[in-house]
Design an enzyme around this catalytic site. Structure first.
Site, PDB file in Angstrom:
ATOM      1  N   CYS A 143       0.830  -1.214   0.000  1.00 44.37           N
ATOM      2  CA  CYS A 143       0.000   0.000   0.000  1.00 44.37           C
ATOM      3  C   CYS A 143       0.861   1.259   0.000  1.00 44.37           C
ATOM      4  O   CYS A 143       0.337   2.370  -0.111  1.00 44.37           O
ATOM      5  CB  CYS A 143      -0.933   0.004   1.202  1.00 44.37           C
ATOM      6  SG  CYS A 143      -1.940  -1.485   1.282  1.00 44.37           S
ATOM      7  N   SER A 203     -11.062   1.676   5.787  1.00 41.96           N
ATOM      8  CA  SER A 203     -11.139   2.457   4.549  1.00 41.96           C
ATOM      9  C   SER A 203     -11.690   1.583   3.429  1.00 41.96           C
ATOM     10  O   SER A 203     -11.448   0.378   3.397  1.00 41.96           O
ATOM     11  CB  SER A 203      -9.746   2.971   4.180  1.00 41.96           C
ATOM     12  OG  SER A 203      -8.852   1.879   4.055  1.00 41.96           O
ATOM     13  N   ILE A 262     -11.846   0.158  -0.408  1.00 40.32           N
ATOM     14  CA  ILE A 262     -10.971   0.042  -1.579  1.00 40.32           C
ATOM     15  C   ILE A 262     -11.623   0.805  -2.735  1.00 40.32           C
ATOM     16  O   ILE A 262     -12.696   1.378  -2.566  1.00 40.32           O
ATOM     17  CB  ILE A 262     -10.743  -1.428  -1.978  1.00 40.32           C
ATOM     18  CG1 ILE A 262     -12.083  -2.084  -2.348  1.00 40.32           C
ATOM     19  CG2 ILE A 262     -10.047  -2.191  -0.868  1.00 40.32           C
ATOM     20  CD1 ILE A 262     -11.933  -3.329  -3.193  1.00 40.32           C
ATOM     21  N   LYS A 297      -9.834   6.780   4.527  1.00 40.28           N
ATOM     22  CA  LYS A 297     -11.150   6.419   5.061  1.00 40.28           C
ATOM     23  C   LYS A 297     -12.295   6.859   4.157  1.00 40.28           C
ATOM     24  O   LYS A 297     -13.280   6.134   4.008  1.00 40.28           O
ATOM     25  CB  LYS A 297     -11.329   7.058   6.448  1.00 40.28           C
ATOM     26  CG  LYS A 297     -12.684   6.799   7.085  1.00 40.28           C
ATOM     27  CD  LYS A 297     -12.850   5.339   7.414  1.00 40.28           C
ATOM     28  CE  LYS A 297     -14.301   4.932   7.594  1.00 40.28           C
ATOM     29  NZ  LYS A 297     -14.996   4.721   6.302  1.00 40.28           N
ATOM     30  N   HIS A 328      -9.214   4.090  -0.781  1.00 34.67           N
ATOM     31  CA  HIS A 328      -7.877   3.507  -0.704  1.00 34.67           C
ATOM     32  C   HIS A 328      -7.639   2.541  -1.866  1.00 34.67           C
ATOM     33  O   HIS A 328      -7.692   1.325  -1.715  1.00 34.67           O
ATOM     34  CB  HIS A 328      -7.746   2.791   0.654  1.00 34.67           C
ATOM     35  CG  HIS A 328      -6.397   2.219   0.929  1.00 34.67           C
ATOM     36  ND1 HIS A 328      -5.227   2.703   0.386  1.00 34.67           N
ATOM     37  CD2 HIS A 328      -6.009   1.189   1.730  1.00 34.67           C
ATOM     38  CE1 HIS A 328      -4.205   1.993   0.825  1.00 34.67           C
ATOM     39  NE2 HIS A 328      -4.651   1.061   1.631  1.00 34.67           N
TER      40      HIS A 328
END
Lengths: 384, 384
Positions: B83, B207, B209, B328, B332
């Site tokens: 990430c 969060s 995706i 969030k 993400h």
């Protein structure tokens, strides 16, 4: 921009390493490189790898490997450019040191491929091609190369047998390399009779996959004194791309990215093809050797096979290639291959290549290819 | 080492982009960044991406994307740090320009996640953890973070509700960001009543995706004149690692790599936490916000929740965080996230953040995390 030198090299054999995990393979090559350099750490670690996510369910190799080698905290990340990942990581390490961001960088290429089913490995490898327009049509990598080779034979009028010298030379050189995957001398008869894979490519046109890792330690030239050992400098480094899909290129028989990156590297190093003492090229398939030699200026277009047929590619020839076995016989652990080329070039430039030593070699070239020519990275190394 | 500035930025919305492929998403962000910079090309392209191989069966993104944007030939490669891939690519672009190897570098973060089955995405994401010792035991990423949050609540005596301000703040800020995935204001009651995912983490701690891409164009400071527009300089850049597996760390509640990379970036930029006007941190889970704030010196150990409870993290607070919605609520798209942070920080420093503008902000910090803290990259940007 600081000049950067290679202070240490290390490698594992290319093999089916059932007993060693990805991190263990990388660690073995890294420790060998640190020992060779007489250092015990480095500021940063750049990892060339293509398939860890697909075949080992493991990404985030930076944290994984820096921890495993006992240096958690160090900067570390993975660089991916398909089968060109090794050289891409090497170039990232070079830029980190030359920029002054770090004062030493380890670069390791590592790949673990033989624990997967062959179909999984083939599926993973084809992610180097265009997923939407090539692999979705059922093209595997050997199929892509078969189309290219067939086209080459058709366009320039060569016979398949004319490619035999490339495979014979690679296998002969690998006999002298203890780290090579294959230690089998082959003859022209073997080549002709080899099992067909995807016409016209047979088993002896194709390189074997394998598990393996190769590493180098880079430092600024200013940081070291030349205490007796031959220092290897990175004199040229360039990376270029081409369309990922073969059908998008103007000429499917011309490696534009090889030409572009080689010409840039020649200019940086102040040399021409005539000055190159040996060339570690990317012979994933024998057709690739020919296309690389042509694009880099060692042969005219359509004339690459002549270099093999006239014996110029052997250790004693005008332009020795794959001096330690190349992808064909040292083996092709894809993301590690570019670093094997660097390690082998350093062996040559240090005069440590044993029976395959190219006498008096001072300038070596390495070229690593990602995909069917989409990403091509060229390095020129000099001993001084 | 040349000073490097950000000349252009671009982004797509974070969403379920069913109609756009990986290359199209990347292209959209890149063209926006080039337009913003009033340039039509660059020397090199660095791509932050984690999951293209696993979820789109596509590696070799360098060749793929450079071709798609109409610049085949340019140097291009993918950088992966789970990430943290976006910031890792940004740092690679920075080094390429600062070293003088190239005179301009595009950096793009891109990820396409929503076309896969949820179980595939979860399996792909957990490649950021230790495959041999974490994911092989059935740990998913939310489970890893749940263990950390539970331990934090136990050790320091906080209640789950004390984390509500982090999610509420992120959702409130995202309301003003047209590129954000979620445009839903939430209350403390919503937070308390949210569906449990892996105790104590509920849906509003985590969060979402998404598919998305964000890009920037980097050039040497010396190459541009400040013609009216506020220039954003990269004043600090550092990357550090920690053990990939949580259980290998001395303290599972301390992000050693966040501390290390932040301290290095502070030193490079000549600042302390007090000088930071806003902080785009990596709130993949609300517990990560707290751990980041503590490790970077904005709160004492175990006191992170105080910053939320006392209102210091809002746009008007002492240390505004996730000013455009954070992971969030902006969303993400893992390998792209680090580049969204950079783009959003540039918006703030240019005074282009609209209703979420941090008044008079001159120094912004971005921190991107790979895995549960294994790779952490910190950048400090300044407007001058």
């Amino acid at each position: 921009m600081r000049e950067v030198v290679i202070l240490g090299i290390g490698q594992t054999s290319v093999d089916e390493h059932w007993e060693k995990s990805l991190r263990e393979l990388a660690g073995e090559a890294i420790f060998a490189a640190l020992n060779d350099a007489q250092r015990d750490s480095a500021d940063a670690l750049f990892i060339g790898n293509m398939l860890s996510g697909l075949l080992s369910k493991q990404e985030n190799l930076g944290g994984l490997i820096s921890d495993w080698i006992g240096l958690p905290g160090m900067e570390a990340e993975k660089v991916e450019a398909a089968c060109g990942s090794g050289a891409a990581a090497f170039r990232a390490g070079l830029m980190a040191v030359s920029s002054g961001e770090v004062d030493s960088a380890l670069v390791v290429g590592v790949e673990k491929m033989t624990e997967s089913l062959p179909v999984e490995t083939t599926e993973a490898l084809v992610t180097a091609a265009d997923a939407d327009y090539e692999s979705s049509q059922g093209l595997s990598f050997v199929a892509i190369n078969a189309l290219v080779m067939q086209r080459y034979l058709h366009t320039y009028g060569w016979k398949h047998t004319d490619f035999a010298p490339f495979s014979i030379n690679a296998h002969a050189n690998a006999m002298q390399n203890p780290y090579a995957r294959l230690h089998e001398k082959i003859t022209e008869k073997d080549y002709i009779n080899a099992r067909m894979i995807a016409a016209p490519i047979n088993l002896l046109d194709a390189s074997p996959i394998g598990d393996g890792s190769a590493a180098a330690l880079l430092v600024p030239a200013e940081a070291i004194s030349n205490n007796g050992r031959r220092i290897v400098r990175i004199s040229g480094s360039a990376s270029a791309t081409d369309s990922i899909a073969i059908h998008s290129r103007k000429d499917p028989l011309w490696l534009a990215a090889a030409q572009k990156s080689a010409e840039k590297a020649y200019m940086q190093a102040g040399v021409t093809p005539k000055d190159i003492d040996f060339f570690e090229l990317h012979d994933a398939f024998s057709i690739m050797s020919v296309l690389s030699l042509e694009a880099c200026g060692f042969a005219d277009r359509g004339k690459g096979p002549v270099l093999g047929l006239e014996g110029h590619i052997t250790i004693q020839g005008k332009i020795p290639i794959t001096t330690r076995g190349g992808l064909k016989a040292r083996g092709h652990p894809v993301g590690a291959t570019g670093m094997y080329q660097i390690v082998e070039a350093v062996q040559q430039l240090r005069g440590e290549a044993g029976m395959t030593q190219v006498e008096g070699s001072k300038i070596g070239m390495c070229q690593n290819i990602g995909g069917s020519g989409a990403t091509i990275i060229t390095h020129i190394l000099k001993s001084v």
